[in-house]
Scaffold this active site. Structure first.
Site, PDB file in Angstrom:
ATOM      1  N   ASN A   1      36.333 -51.166  -1.344  1.00  0.00           N
ATOM      2  CA  ASN A   1      35.752 -50.375  -2.128  1.00  0.00           C
ATOM      3  C   ASN A   1      34.498 -49.573  -1.541  1.00  0.00           C
ATOM      4  OD1 ASN A   1      34.616 -49.331  -4.510  1.00  0.00           O
ATOM      5  ND2 ASN A   1      34.122 -51.505  -5.197  1.00  0.00           N
ATOM      6  N   TRP A   2      34.867 -48.399  -1.277  1.00  0.00           N
ATOM      7  CA  TRP A   2      33.920 -47.562  -0.638  1.00  0.00           C
ATOM      8  C   TRP A   2      32.564 -47.097  -1.597  1.00  0.00           C
ATOM      9  CZ3 TRP A   2      37.134 -43.338   2.526  1.00  0.00           C
ATOM     10  CH2 TRP A   2      37.932 -43.977   3.559  1.00  0.00           C
ATOM     11  N   LYS A   3      32.938 -47.432  -3.014  1.00  0.00           N
ATOM     12  CA  LYS A   3      31.878 -46.981  -3.961  1.00  0.00           C
ATOM     13  C   LYS A   3      31.646 -45.434  -3.961  1.00  0.00           C
ATOM     14  CE  LYS A   3      30.529 -51.717  -4.006  1.00  0.00           C
ATOM     15  NZ  LYS A   3      29.378 -52.712  -4.329  1.00  0.00           N
TER      16      LYS A   3
ATOM     17  N   HIS B   1      34.812 -53.478 -12.479  1.00  0.00           N
ATOM     18  CA  HIS B   1      33.789 -53.801 -11.371  1.00  0.00           C
ATOM     19  C   HIS B   1      32.396 -54.036 -11.929  1.00  0.00           C
ATOM     20  CE1 HIS B   1      31.183 -53.599  -7.793  1.00  0.00           C
ATOM     21  NE2 HIS B   1      32.102 -53.984  -7.243  1.00  0.00           N
TER      22      HIS B   1
ATOM     23  N   GLU C   1      29.614 -53.073 -11.348  1.00  0.00           N
ATOM     24  CA  GLU C   1      28.648 -52.192 -11.488  1.00  0.00           C
ATOM     25  C   GLU C   1      29.057 -50.993 -12.673  1.00  0.00           C
ATOM     26  OE1 GLU C   1      29.268 -50.826  -7.331  1.00  0.00           O
ATOM     27  OE2 GLU C   1      28.186 -52.702  -6.883  1.00  0.00           O
TER      28      GLU C   1
ATOM     29  N   GLU D   1      34.014 -61.557  -8.252  1.00  0.00           N
ATOM     30  CA  GLU D   1      33.119 -61.059  -7.452  1.00  0.00           C
ATOM     31  C   GLU D   1      31.851 -61.665  -8.043  1.00  0.00           C
ATOM     32  OE1 GLU D   1      34.172 -57.484  -4.931  1.00  0.00           O
ATOM     33  OE2 GLU D   1      33.526 -56.605  -7.101  1.00  0.00           O
TER      34      GLU D   1
ATOM     35  N   GLY E   1      26.305 -56.974  -2.620  1.00  0.00           N
ATOM     36  CA  GLY E   1      25.528 -55.950  -1.905  1.00  0.00           C
ATOM     37  C   GLY E   1      24.025 -56.739  -1.650  1.00  0.00           C
TER      38      GLY E   1
ATOM     39  N   SER F   1      29.620 -59.295  -0.393  1.00  0.00           N
ATOM     40  CA  SER F   1      28.854 -59.598   0.975  1.00  0.00           C
ATOM     41  C   SER F   1      30.005 -60.173   2.140  1.00  0.00           C
ATOM     42  CB  SER F   1      27.702 -60.504   0.655  1.00  0.00           C
ATOM     43  OG  SER F   1      26.951 -59.610  -0.054  1.00  0.00           O
TER      44      SER F   1
ATOM     45  N   GLY G   1      32.775 -54.270   0.197  1.00  0.00           N
ATOM     46  CA  GLY G   1      32.185 -53.019  -0.187  1.00  0.00           C
ATOM     47  C   GLY G   1      31.541 -52.519   1.068  1.00  0.00           C
ATOM     48  N   GLY G   2      30.195 -52.970   1.396  1.00  0.00           N
ATOM     49  CA  GLY G   2      29.346 -52.353   2.595  1.00  0.00           C
ATOM     50  C   GLY G   2      30.088 -52.279   3.856  1.00  0.00           C
TER      51      GLY G   2
HETATM   52  P1  13P Z   1      29.561 -55.823  -0.936  1.00  0.00           P
HETATM   53  O1  13P Z   1      30.634 -56.187   0.020  1.00  0.00           O
HETATM   54  O2  13P Z   1      28.709 -54.555  -0.453  1.00  0.00           O
HETATM   55  O3  13P Z   1      28.612 -56.735  -1.269  1.00  0.00           O
HETATM   56  O4  13P Z   1      30.179 -55.250  -2.393  1.00  0.00           O
HETATM   57  C1  13P Z   1      31.109 -55.857  -2.872  1.00  0.00           C
HETATM   58  C2  13P Z   1      32.014 -55.295  -3.893  1.00  0.00           C
HETATM   59  O5  13P Z   1      31.228 -54.749  -4.954  1.00  0.00           O
HETATM   60  C3  13P Z   1      33.335 -55.051  -3.732  1.00  0.00           C
HETATM   61  O6  13P Z   1      33.683 -54.284  -4.882  1.00  0.00           O
END
Ligand code: 13P
Length: 249
Positions: A9-11, A95, A97, A167, A173, A213, A234-235
């Site tokens: 997930n590149w957000k 998600h 967010e 999640e 994050g 994470s 994510g990150g």
């Molecule tokens: P991180 O891996 O940056 O914690 O993000 C997780 C995430 O929200 C994947 O959708």
């Protein structure tokens, strides 16, 4: 049995050239892998460009959100048929967010999940408790509500094809990963709920991912859990080295 999925997930990251470079590096390193599914979920603006890069590989394309109608007067929105049209296989729905900043609810997730299936997209439906909910001992109640409402009305056959991502919001994050036993406890519970909704046999086929994470150092322990069938990263998916290490857990 259940083919693992490692989804990136590149957000809201990566401009066109950066996205194409990253997709190309991922493709060059893991683009022929067959024993696990790799899904890249870039922002809308680069979906087509990334699709062009991964076209002849085993890597799949996913979007990060969509609207619940197929077309119409919804300024600024993107529909499931549009995503399908440009080659998406998956779409992330619900998600945390989106729930937190954009008013996504279990009800809108449900409308989106239904339309995703009818369009031929596989939804990756995200669920997860917030820190204060975990501290109050409400984790399983929150998860139950998200699963039951978010996935209501799907057929057993659709249920079978579903992907769910657990999640925990406090792990996204933050560098705080859920301990494997915490992830397993919730994911086992999710599979039990899915069994009640879609039948035991179908529930056994559903991939349940963990997200929050994930990094090259913690993925193996998470993947060793019986009910963890992959990761939503994510990150660590924004960097080719760390993402490829995660793919090779
Ligand atoms: P991180 O891996 O940056 O914690 O993000 C997780 C995430 O929200 C994947 O959708």
């Amino acid at each position: 049995m259940r083919k693992p999925i490692i989804a990136a997930n590149w957000k809201m990251n990566k401009l066109t050239s950066e996205a194409m470079d990253l997709a190309r590096e991922v493709r060059n390193k893991v683009g022929t892998i067959a024993d696990r599914e790799i899904v890249l979920c870039p922002p809308f603006t680069v979906l087509s460009s990334v699709k062009g890069v991964i076209e002849d590989s085993s890597i799949k394309l996913g979007a990060q959100n969509m609207h619940w109608e197929i077309r119409g007067a919804y300024t600024g929105e993107v529909s499931s048929v549009m995503l399908k049209d440009i080659g998406c296989n998956y779409v992330i729905l619900g998600h945390s967010e989106r729930r937190r900043y954009f008013g996504e609810t279990n009800e809108t997730v449900n409308k989106k999940a239904r339309i995703a299936f009818s369009t031929g997209l596989i939804p990756i439906v995200c669920v997860g408790e917030r820190l204060q909910e975990r501290e109050k001992g409400e984790t399983l109640r929150i998860i139950e509500e998200q699963v039951k409402t978010g996935l209501s009305g799907l057929t057993r056959e659709q249920g079978k094809g579903l992907v769910v991502a657990y999640e925990p919001v406090w792990a996204i994050g933050t560098g705080k990963t859920a301990m494997p036993d915490q992830a397993e406890e919730v994911q086992r519970f999710i599979r039990k709920l899915l069994g009640q909704m879609f039948g035991e046999e179908n529930a056994q086929a559903i991939r349940i991912l963990y997200g929050g994470s994930i990094n090259p150092g913690n993925i193996s322990a998470l993947m060793s859990c019986e009910n963890v069938d992959g990761g939503l990263v994510g990150g660590a998916s924004l960097n080719v080295e760390s993402f490829v290490k995660i793919v090779h857990y």
